[in-house]
Write a protein that holds these residues in place. Structure first.
Motif, PDB file in Angstrom:
ATOM      1  N   TRP A  25      42.522  41.096  37.439  1.00 24.53           N
ATOM      2  CA  TRP A  25      43.609  40.652  36.394  1.00 24.53           C
ATOM      3  C   TRP A  25      44.191  41.720  35.324  1.00 24.53           C
ATOM      4  CZ3 TRP A  25      41.461  35.406  35.086  1.00 24.53           C
ATOM      5  CH2 TRP A  25      42.084  34.322  35.881  1.00 24.53           C
ATOM      6  N   LEU A  26      43.103  42.688  35.097  1.00 27.19           N
ATOM      7  CA  LEU A  26      43.371  43.656  34.082  1.00 27.19           C
ATOM      8  C   LEU A  26      44.037  44.861  34.643  1.00 27.19           C
ATOM      9  CD1 LEU A  26      39.947  43.683  32.065  1.00 27.19           C
ATOM     10  CD2 LEU A  26      42.004  42.775  31.412  1.00 27.19           C
ATOM     11  N   PHE A  27      43.958  45.468  35.824  1.00 22.66           N
ATOM     12  CA  PHE A  27      44.349  46.493  36.356  1.00 22.66           C
ATOM     13  C   PHE A  27      45.392  46.544  37.486  1.00 22.66           C
ATOM     14  CE2 PHE A  27      40.053  47.900  34.785  1.00 22.66           C
ATOM     15  CZ  PHE A  27      40.288  48.432  34.102  1.00 22.66           C
ATOM     16  N   PHE A  28      45.608  45.153  37.817  1.00 22.09           N
ATOM     17  CA  PHE A  28      46.525  44.971  38.859  1.00 22.09           C
ATOM     18  C   PHE A  28      47.411  43.893  38.470  1.00 22.09           C
ATOM     19  CE2 PHE A  28      43.096  46.440  41.151  1.00 22.09           C
ATOM     20  CZ  PHE A  28      43.539  47.616  41.854  1.00 22.09           C
ATOM     21  N   PRO A  29      48.594  44.192  37.867  1.00 25.31           N
ATOM     22  CA  PRO A  29      49.609  43.434  37.223  1.00 25.31           C
ATOM     23  C   PRO A  29      50.013  42.087  38.153  1.00 25.31           C
ATOM     24  CG  PRO A  29      50.358  45.483  36.712  1.00 25.31           C
ATOM     25  CD  PRO A  29      49.273  45.483  37.762  1.00 25.31           C
ATOM     26  N   ILE A  30      50.322  42.621  39.341  1.00 28.12           N
ATOM     27  CA  ILE A  30      50.674  41.574  40.476  1.00 28.12           C
ATOM     28  C   ILE A  30      49.741  40.393  40.527  1.00 28.12           C
ATOM     29  CG2 ILE A  30      49.515  42.543  42.412  1.00 28.12           C
ATOM     30  CD1 ILE A  30      53.136  41.047  42.366  1.00 28.12           C
ATOM     31  N   PHE A  31      48.457  40.379  40.297  1.00 27.10           N
ATOM     32  CA  PHE A  31      47.550  39.462  40.247  1.00 27.10           C
ATOM     33  C   PHE A  31      47.611  38.739  38.972  1.00 27.10           C
ATOM     34  CE2 PHE A  31      45.101  42.069  43.365  1.00 27.10           C
ATOM     35  CZ  PHE A  31      45.144  41.470  44.499  1.00 27.10           C
ATOM     36  N   ARG A  32      48.213  38.955  38.085  1.00 30.15           N
ATOM     37  CA  ARG A  32      48.488  37.957  36.959  1.00 30.15           C
ATOM     38  C   ARG A  32      49.562  36.929  37.271  1.00 30.15           C
ATOM     39  NH1 ARG A  32      49.368  42.834  32.825  1.00 30.15           N
ATOM     40  NH2 ARG A  32      47.065  43.668  33.159  1.00 30.15           N
ATOM     41  N   GLU A  33      50.347  37.254  38.196  1.00 26.42           N
ATOM     42  CA  GLU A  33      51.470  36.253  38.811  1.00 26.42           C
ATOM     43  C   GLU A  33      50.657  35.456  39.668  1.00 26.42           C
ATOM     44  OE1 GLU A  33      55.712  36.000  40.722  1.00 26.42           O
ATOM     45  OE2 GLU A  33      55.390  37.778  39.537  1.00 26.42           O
ATOM     46  N   TYR A  34      50.111  35.984  40.732  1.00 24.93           N
ATOM     47  CA  TYR A  34      49.426  35.193  41.713  1.00 24.93           C
ATOM     48  C   TYR A  34      48.042  35.272  41.494  1.00 24.93           C
ATOM     49  CZ  TYR A  34      53.741  36.106  44.088  1.00 24.93           C
ATOM     50  OH  TYR A  34      55.193  36.203  44.757  1.00 24.93           O
ATOM     51  N   TRP A  35      47.669  34.272  40.344  1.00 23.81           N
ATOM     52  CA  TRP A  35      46.265  34.312  39.919  1.00 23.81           C
ATOM     53  C   TRP A  35      45.339  33.695  41.279  1.00 23.81           C
ATOM     54  CZ3 TRP A  35      44.385  29.401  40.505  1.00 23.81           C
ATOM     55  CH2 TRP A  35      45.242  28.218  40.700  1.00 23.81           C
ATOM     56  N   TRP A  36      45.769  32.799  42.164  1.00 20.77           N
ATOM     57  CA  TRP A  36      45.110  32.253  43.194  1.00 20.77           C
ATOM     58  C   TRP A  36      44.652  33.103  44.278  1.00 20.77           C
ATOM     59  CZ3 TRP A  36      47.401  32.648  47.978  1.00 20.77           C
ATOM     60  CH2 TRP A  36      48.813  32.870  47.982  1.00 20.77           C
ATOM     61  N   LEU A  37      45.648  34.202  44.311  1.00 27.72           N
ATOM     62  CA  LEU A  37      45.411  35.097  45.563  1.00 27.72           C
ATOM     63  C   LEU A  37      44.284  36.042  44.879  1.00 27.72           C
ATOM     64  CD1 LEU A  37      46.056  36.361  48.004  1.00 27.72           C
ATOM     65  CD2 LEU A  37      48.006  37.694  47.022  1.00 27.72           C
ATOM     66  N   ALA A  38      44.311  36.341  43.411  1.00 27.00           N
ATOM     67  CA  ALA A  38      43.142  37.254  42.690  1.00 27.00           C
ATOM     68  C   ALA A  38      41.824  36.365  43.029  1.00 27.00           C
ATOM     69  CB  ALA A  38      43.399  37.366  41.288  1.00 27.00           C
ATOM     70  N   ALA A  39      41.711  34.979  42.595  1.00 27.79           N
ATOM     71  CA  ALA A  39      40.607  34.173  42.841  1.00 27.79           C
ATOM     72  C   ALA A  39      40.171  34.097  44.356  1.00 27.79           C
ATOM     73  CB  ALA A  39      40.783  32.733  42.477  1.00 27.79           C
ATOM     74  N   LEU A  40      40.980  34.324  45.209  1.00 27.81           N
ATOM     75  CA  LEU A  40      40.649  34.260  46.572  1.00 27.81           C
ATOM     76  C   LEU A  40      39.994  35.467  47.016  1.00 27.81           C
ATOM     77  CD1 LEU A  40      40.700  32.921  49.440  1.00 27.81           C
ATOM     78  CD2 LEU A  40      42.773  34.108  49.748  1.00 27.81           C
TER      79      LEU A  40
END
Length: 90
Positions: A25-40
């Motif tokens: 979340w902090l270092f990859f801005p794309i994961f702020r939009e796709y939070w579910w992908l970051a959680a996966l």
């Protein structure tokens, strides 16, 4: 004071999930939009870290659970034996 092994393992597993999630979340801005992908991805990374590095805390926690359950089953068997001896034989 010694912490219970199950508590130690649980905290380490949560950290193995939360730290990768926070990094994404902090270092990859794309994961702020796709939070579910970051959680996966954090779940997959946490599972991998757990399998590789948390084997000793897992075995300690498992051993403690086994010892508690076997102790309770021994007392229940002893109760059953006392009840069997107290019952009148036909």
């Amino acid at each position: 004071m010694k912490l219970p092994p199950l508590l130690v393992y649980t905290v380490l597993r949560l950290l193995a999930f939360a730290v990768p999630l926070a990094i994404m979340w902090l270092f990859f801005p794309i994961f702020r939009e796709y939070w579910w992908l970051a959680a996966l991805f954090a779940a997959l990374i946490g599972m991998s870290i757990s399998l590789l590095f948390l084997r000793a805390p897992l075995s300690q926690a498992s051993r403690e659970i086994y010892e508690k359950r076997s102790a309770s089953s021994r007392t229940s068997e002893a109760d059953e034996d006392v009840e069997d001896q107290a019952s009148p034989n036909d």
